[in-house]
Write a protein that holds these residues in place. Structure first.
Motif, PDB file in Angstrom:
ATOM      1  N   LYS A 178      36.229  50.368  78.793  1.00  0.00           N
ATOM      2  CA  LYS A 178      35.847  50.779  77.441  1.00  0.00           C
ATOM      3  C   LYS A 178      37.099  50.985  76.590  1.00  0.00           C
ATOM      4  CE  LYS A 178      31.249  51.762  77.934  1.00  0.00           C
ATOM      5  NZ  LYS A 178      30.170  51.411  77.012  1.00  0.00           N
ATOM      6  N   MET A 179      36.887  50.874  75.275  1.00  0.00           N
ATOM      7  CA  MET A 179      37.911  51.244  74.305  1.00  0.00           C
ATOM      8  C   MET A 179      37.282  52.253  73.357  1.00  0.00           C
ATOM      9  SD  MET A 179      38.807  50.724  70.872  1.00  0.00           S
ATOM     10  CE  MET A 179      40.306  50.867  69.914  1.00  0.00           C
ATOM     11  N   ALA A 180      37.973  53.350  73.103  1.00  0.00           N
ATOM     12  CA  ALA A 180      37.456  54.366  72.186  1.00  0.00           C
ATOM     13  C   ALA A 180      38.581  54.816  71.269  1.00  0.00           C
ATOM     14  CB  ALA A 180      36.878  55.551  72.952  1.00  0.00           C
ATOM     15  N   ALA A 181      38.207  55.233  70.062  1.00  0.00           N
ATOM     16  CA  ALA A 181      39.184  55.711  69.087  1.00  0.00           C
ATOM     17  C   ALA A 181      38.600  56.893  68.333  1.00  0.00           C
ATOM     18  CB  ALA A 181      39.574  54.597  68.111  1.00  0.00           C
ATOM     19  N   VAL A 182      39.484  57.756  67.878  1.00  0.00           N
ATOM     20  CA  VAL A 182      39.067  58.911  67.085  1.00  0.00           C
ATOM     21  C   VAL A 182      39.988  59.014  65.876  1.00  0.00           C
ATOM     22  CG1 VAL A 182      40.507  60.515  68.426  1.00  0.00           C
ATOM     23  CG2 VAL A 182      38.538  61.384  67.142  1.00  0.00           C
TER      24      VAL A 182
END
Length: 694
Positions: A488-492
């Motif tokens: 997965k790739m996640a960003a905030v």
């Protein structure tokens, strides 16, 4: 290991100076750390590696010297007068731990001080003299490397020795006057009624040889290294004997060591000896090792003749028999470290001399390594995220199941399929994570608490799902087998709303959306949709400020502002924006081939259009409607304004687009552009009930 030069010369006749001998030993694997002079007898301090228990003795080091210098290895002659008398009875109840135990009785010994030559050698090798019988057992231990023990025969009960575990005997007083707490599986030496020694480590105080002792029972045995090591560590008790047994004694050296100690005791302390009782439960058989001559030469990088190879091995006491292109090698019982062909080749190399092996550059065929497409893809995603100003974070792959409640994840969601850790270090890390979002929110909170106001983080990592069926609420998830891993790739993104010079109303949603669009552009993905869909929105996102990300008919991720409840649960601002993408779905969306077109030769014409549509019609739907007018001259469509409020009727909004037209084979005329522009407006009116904004 300390080794007296004079003592070594009793077994190997050499004339090298101590410094020269130290260099020769060091260059063949026995590092001499220091040379000390003890009243004219230089003492070598040798660092013996754990795999060479054969070198924990004077004779073992002398064997190395004999092999290195190619001088004869001498042995000490043993002469024992045997009397016909009662011999000890030996019973081994743990043959796996003690496969061999030999014993002999000597009657009529006179205990007292040892001769000066024995006490001097013991002291120079770090052992305190006690009395002649005990000193001789220690002397033979240093000389042969095989531990021995002497019991006061008259203090033993019964007429037999039993080798068995401690069982219910939980206390034992060793000869250092300490009471030890025993475990039931510790190997002990027993007489008829009681334990008298901790096998291979230390004898008991009750049967110690003292000045009143006249009859002794000698012990020489082989004990399993693992058992001795475990007992020594548990009791925090180490000795010269345990140090050698832990590394592996020579099972065939049991009786020779017993004969050597018997001869010295009779010579120095007197007495008469019985025959040996030797219980050999599992005779040692050395396994043959096959070594290919060509492999020896390839590894060494030099051609060594088969005859020389056999000679070198013979010097070390290693038997070998040639057979065609191979050599059959039989390691001796005192070399438990030789187990495969590479061990044999190492012995040949060190005795042949590392200095005699020429320095050559290896011949290698250099072939280009094909780039791993998966690794290249991940690298490209990370690079695109960094270009957008985001910093990469790396979090632990564990979570506390409670965070799924904080994210408002439903019970039936697959992210509840947790792979539990059987021995977690703490409650907060009792399962493998199924989403990257909680860790990113923890990162946000930590940075806010340290004064950071603008936060841009991303993470690319795996999440883990238990492949087993879901367990009931009262039943713990088993976690058997390997988990299903998903990349997965996640960003905030948290925008600093107070530091901008010009007033900007939006809370950062469009910023993180722009980061996503740039990422898709970097990957060459042109066909995608970012669709507001409350029913498909993530439960941790605000239903009115969240979207799903689609490529074709596949949903590959989600984007949006954090749900107020989730924001409160994690103690972060409600303006926090999040993105999470399935990397496998993203990878499948990348076109297999990239098409290039030449630079345009003719100018473009740009026209704006502003329409009023219902609130539920997205800009993407308007763009799709325009693109579906297949004219071949529409080059791009860009939304540049959204407006609601007076004079726009309630429930409607104004969307303004800039449309660029260009033909590939001629310069467009105003009539062509006007005609198509009118056609677009009519299509929007018909399909979306759009009105031209005046």
């Amino acid at each position: 290991m300390k080794a007296s030069i004079k003592w070594l010369k009793e077994f190997a006749d050499f004339s090298l100076a101590p410094e020269e001998l130290a260099d020769a030993l060091t260059m063949t694997g026995l590092e001499v750390e220091d040379i000390k002079d003890a009243e004219g007898d230089p003492i070598l301090e040798i660092s013996v590696t754990p795999n060479r228990p054969d070198c924990l003795s004077i004779k073992g080091i002398a064997r190395e010297i004999s092999a290195i210098l190619n001088v004869p290895l001498n042995d000490v002659p043993i002469s024992i007068e045997i009397e016909e008398g009662v011999r000890p009875l030996i019973e081994i109840k743990e043959p796996d731990i003690c496969p061999r135990y030999a014993s002999r009785i000597i009657r009529g010994v006179k205990t007292g001080p040892s001769p000066e030559w024995i006490t001097t050698r013991l002291q120079s090798h770090g052992i305190r003299p006690v009395n002649n019988v005990v000193d001789i057992t220690n002397y033979v231990l240093l000389e042969t490397g095989h531990p021995l023990h002497a019991f006061d025969l008259d203090r033993l009960e019964g007429d037999r020795i039993v080798v068995r575990t401690a069982g219910s005997a939980n206390k034992f007083q060793t000869l250092d006057n300490e009471k030890r707490t025993l475990a039931g599986d510790m190997l002990m030496i027993w007489d008829e009624k009681k334990p008298v020694a901790i096998a291979g480590i230390m004898g008991g105080l009750d049967t110690v040889v003292s000045e009143t002792t006249s009859n002794i029972l000698l012990e020489s045995a082989y004990f399993d290294p693992v058992s001795i090591r475990r007992t020594s560590k548990t009791l925090n008790l180490s000795s010269e004997s345990s140090y050698r047994f832990e590394r592996g004694a020579d099972i065939k050296g049991v009786v020779p060591a017993l004969n050597r100690v018997t001869g010295l005791i009779i010579e120095i302390a007197g007495g008469t000896a019985t025959k040996t009782t030797d219980v050999y439960m599992k005779p040692h058989v050395s396994e043959n090792i096959s070594v290919v001559f060509e492999k020896i030469n390839n590894i060494l990088g030099v051609k060594v003749e088969p005859a020389l190879i056999q000679e070198l091995l013979s010097r070390l006491g290693i038997e070998s028999r040639p057979g065609g292109l191979r050599l059959s090698v039989t390691p001796p019982s005192f070399r438990p470290d030789i187990q495969r062909d590479m061990d044999v080749i190492e012995e040949i190399a060190r005795l042949y001399g590392y200095d005699n092996i020429p320095i050559t550059l290896p011949i290698t065929i250099m072939q280009p390594v094909s780039e791993n497409p998966g690794w290249a893809f991940v690298t490209k995603v990370k690079d695109a995220s960094r270009k957008a100003g985001y910093s990469e974070v790396i979090n632990y792959s564990f979570l506390n199941p409670i965070v799924l409640d904080k994210l408002r994840i439903p019970e039936e969601d697959e992210r509840r399929n947790l792979m539990k850790i059987r021995n977690p270090l703490k409650k907060e890390a009792e399962a493998l994570r199924t989403t990257l979002i909680p860790a990113l929110l923890e990162n946000v909170r930590t940075n806010i608490n340290r004064g950071e106001k603008s936060i841009r983080f991303f993470e690319v990592s795996r999440v883990f799902f238990d492949k087993n069926e879901r367990a009931g609420e009262e039943e713990e998830i088993s976690g058997e087998g390997l988990p299903n891993e998903v990349l997965k790739m996640a960003a905030v993104y948290l925008k600093d709303m107070g530091s901008v010079l010009w007033h900007n109303e939006h809370d950062g949603f469009y910023d993180i959306k722009g980061m996503l669009e740039n990422l898709l552009l970097e990957l060459g993905i042109r066909t995608y949709s970012i669709i507001r869909n409350a029913s498909a929105a993530e439960p941790y996102l605000h239903p009115g400020k969240s979207c799903v990300i689609k490529t074709g008919d596949r949903i590959i991720g989600s984007l949006g502002t954090l749900h107020p409840d989730a924001a409160q649960n994690f103690d972060v601002p409600a303006e926090t924006n999040l993105l999470e993408i399935d990397m496998e779905g993203l990878l499948r969306s990348i076109p297999a081939k990239i098409s290039y077109s030449p630079l345009p030769r003719y100018p473009y014409v740009e026209r704006d259009i502003a329409i009023i549509v219902s609130d539920d019609i997205t800009s993407a739907k308007v763009e799709d409607t325009i693109w579906n007018i297949n004219t071949g001259i529409i080059e791009s469509i860009n939304l540049f304004d959204i407006y609601t409020g007076k004079p726009i009727p309630k429930g409607q909004k104004s969307l303004a687009f800039s449309i660029r037209y260009r033909a590939g084979d001629h310069t467009l005329t105003d009539n062509e552009v006007n005609e198509l522009h009118t056609k677009i407006l009519e299509k929007l009116k018909k399909s979306l009930q759009a009105e031209l904004r005046s």
